[in-house]
Motif scaffolding. Sequence first.
Motif, PDB file in Angstrom:
ATOM      1  N   TYR A  54       0.896  92.968  26.986  1.00  0.00           N
ATOM      2  CA  TYR A  54       0.300  94.230  26.534  1.00  0.00           C
ATOM      3  C   TYR A  54       1.159  95.418  26.961  1.00  0.00           C
ATOM      4  CZ  TYR A  54      -3.265  97.833  25.795  1.00  0.00           C
ATOM      5  OH  TYR A  54      -3.947  98.945  25.377  1.00  0.00           O
ATOM      6  N   GLN A  55       1.678  95.377  28.190  1.00  0.00           N
ATOM      7  CA  GLN A  55       2.542  96.461  28.664  1.00  0.00           C
ATOM      8  C   GLN A  55       3.834  96.528  27.853  1.00  0.00           C
ATOM      9  OE1 GLN A  55       1.535  98.778  30.944  1.00  0.00           O
ATOM     10  NE2 GLN A  55      -0.371  97.633  30.730  1.00  0.00           N
ATOM     11  N   LYS A  58       3.039  98.158  24.589  1.00  0.00           N
ATOM     12  CA  LYS A  58       2.850  99.605  24.737  1.00  0.00           C
ATOM     13  C   LYS A  58       4.193 100.332  24.860  1.00  0.00           C
ATOM     14  CE  LYS A  58      -0.410 101.079  27.513  1.00  0.00           C
ATOM     15  NZ  LYS A  58      -1.283 101.190  28.710  1.00  0.00           N
ATOM     16  N   GLY A  63       1.020 101.757  22.551  1.00  0.00           N
ATOM     17  CA  GLY A  63      -0.347 101.319  22.854  1.00  0.00           C
ATOM     18  C   GLY A  63      -1.262 101.370  21.647  1.00  0.00           C
ATOM     19  N   LYS A 169      -3.667 109.876  23.673  1.00  0.00           N
ATOM     20  CA  LYS A 169      -4.166 108.914  24.667  1.00  0.00           C
ATOM     21  C   LYS A 169      -4.162 109.474  26.081  1.00  0.00           C
ATOM     22  CE  LYS A 169       0.273 106.430  24.663  1.00  0.00           C
ATOM     23  NZ  LYS A 169       0.845 107.175  23.530  1.00  0.00           N
TER      24      LYS A 169
END
Length: 803
Positions: A54-55, A58, A63, A169
Amino acid sequence: MWQRLAGFVLKFRLPLLLLLLVATGVMAYFASKVQMSYDYVATIPHDNPKFLEYQEFKKKFGGDGNMLVLGVQTDKFFQADFFRDYLQLNHDLKKINAVENILSVPLAINLVKNDSTQKLEAGLLFKDSSYTQPQIDSLAGVFRTLLFYRGLLYNPDSKAYMMAIYVNKDVFNSPKRTAVVAEITKLAKAFEDKHHTEVHLSGLPLIRTVMAVKVADELKLFLKISFLLTGLILFLFFRSFGAVLMSMVVVAIGVVWSVATIVLMGYKITLLTGLIPSLIVVIGIPNCVYFLSKYHTEYARHGNKTKALVRMIQRMGIVTLFTNLTAAIGFGVFCFTNSAILKEFGVVAGLNIMFIFLISFIFLPSVLSFLPPPKTKHINYLENGFLGKVLDFLTTLVFKYRKPVYFVTAALVIAALVGMGRLKSVGYMLDDIPKTDKLYTDLKFFEQNFKGVMPLEIAVDTKRKNGVVNLQTLNKLDELTKLIAEQPDFARPLSVVEGIKFAKQAYYNGDSSNYAVPNSFDLGFLAPYLRMKSANTASGSATTFSRLVASFMDSTKQVARVSVNMKDVGSQRLPVLMDSLEPKVTAIFDTAHYKVTFTGTSVIFQEGTRFIINGLTESILLAFVLIMVCMLYLFRSWRMLIISLIPNIIPLVVTAGVMGWVGVALKPSTVLVFSVALGIAIDVTIRFLVNFKQELPRHNLDISATVKQTIHETGLSIIYTSMILFAGFMIFSFSEFGGTKALGWLTSLTLVVAMITNLTILPALLLWMEKALLKKARKKELWKPLDEEEDIEMSKLGVDDTE
């Protein structure tokens, strides 16, 4: 030791109180700096593969989860007055600072072929807000031919229309988010009122913000209610404002220290740590009840205030220390999980349960030493007629009806074990929100009309630069898109291939039959036109559409992003869906040339739920082992250890059985019940057995007489504290959040059952093992007489014994 501690506290009471006051002032300063947490990936460890994926995603694409959606369902959407106001709503929303972009029908981009420049010009389809009705109808006809938007911004079957609002975000990871959501909601509400058409709002930014606000408001309310309710119960018991005030001061200090600990540890308020202040109130009050009831009992015996204070500390010091220690273990074991949010909860709760012991141990004896002896009306509760009859009834059950007690208990446990077989483990994004809440109903609106708004991201690594724009890759991406769109729980995916299909349609003058991936023949003609030009700017800078298309490739065009909105299918169904898709995706993208990764907030949520449940399960087992060690150290007997554990295992089994029978799923909030309840329920056992141990020498090792005396002497304070704990946890059952509600009533149920088993099964087991216990007591002097220790002269402790 406890006599000397009593002497120390009473001798240096004034300096100790001043030190406690100064420490509380410092803690209050830090407590004032507490902040809410907006981090939603703290449930899994940072070295977890899913977290790392996930990082990495992003880093490449910035993200996900930053889209808020607004929806309406109407057959008058393209009527002039409605459409103009809807367009104005778009403009008003775009003026909000945190709003970076909006994708909606009135702001839809159309591509038009310009043969003279050999470029596709991107411009707004609805350029003017002053269009007449015929003009709007004509443009609406053109819009319906643009297949790029079908299923994305509108559902032609249900006449539902969606606006995608992309928010900053960074703003939505800060306290500013509340004001932004309030502004968006206000504009939506004004539009809704004007046209009498319900406006639906959803998306992760909105869900997170609304839930954070609800949590903060609830925690403040519960803290106030817990203070008022426990204060009222204390007054009904003691009939003394002084006793109530002292107890309230103790827990108030504990609350301040708990909030300060959150700040000092570098944490923020989360859904879990936010429960701690209320838990400190609920756990701290029994400390006060134990100390005060023992003080009143001792004073009623001999009328000597100082001796009563010393014996209160001596007798209740060790009891309260171990009851707080076991409760701290019940919470503190969360420190050993891999979940950051559970670690924070465990550290803060464990430390502050021990702090509340220290506060009550210093504050209550010190203040009581300055006050006059209790009056007769303040100790009348010791002769409570109704509770006396209840205790007589329990004594009768234990001494005359032990077999029926065992039979009923066995039947209850068997029924509970059957119920445990019905338990299921599942969690949802909006699991804790009532089904009637607008947040929940709006989410269901988008699931029904657009197949959901929960983000799932698919990263396709071509393992070579410019691999995404390869025709073979585009065809594979299109095949993946069709596969995903066929699934009932997934919306139509958005990727770079959709933009290229839109471009081909534009090249063929908007013919919707040409909304497809170009073939090698088309590419020769289409290639010059794929360098899109803005129709609205002379500089030809990137348009909203071109930026949108570019955001679905990384800077090297090696990795493609496929964004999918999906339903909130739950932590149990999501991995099943992923597993079913994996072989089909592998068939499309061979692993030798492509690497496909499923990630995004939905995957992180599912992984986090799994980690929390596994961590809580492991924590319960660890807490059980540590509490066993404490009990073994306290009583130095395996028989006593077994006797002490049985009355506390039964309530946990019963609660698990009830969950199975009534359909309460195993999820983070409900698994938490078992560790919390075990740590608190064992307190009753310790209270009973320590008193039994202390009274046994007074009855010449007559176990039957000691059991009877212990039921009547400790039963009163056990019932009082159990009622306080029951009322304290039942407050949580009025929460709007299902998890907090379950934590409330399930913990209350467990504690009530624990009270009953500790006043029936526990003494019954003591009588059942009477001969073995008596033999061990005589052989090893397990229970050493305490008379000599109690009769130490007060002068030797440095305490004045004069009244």
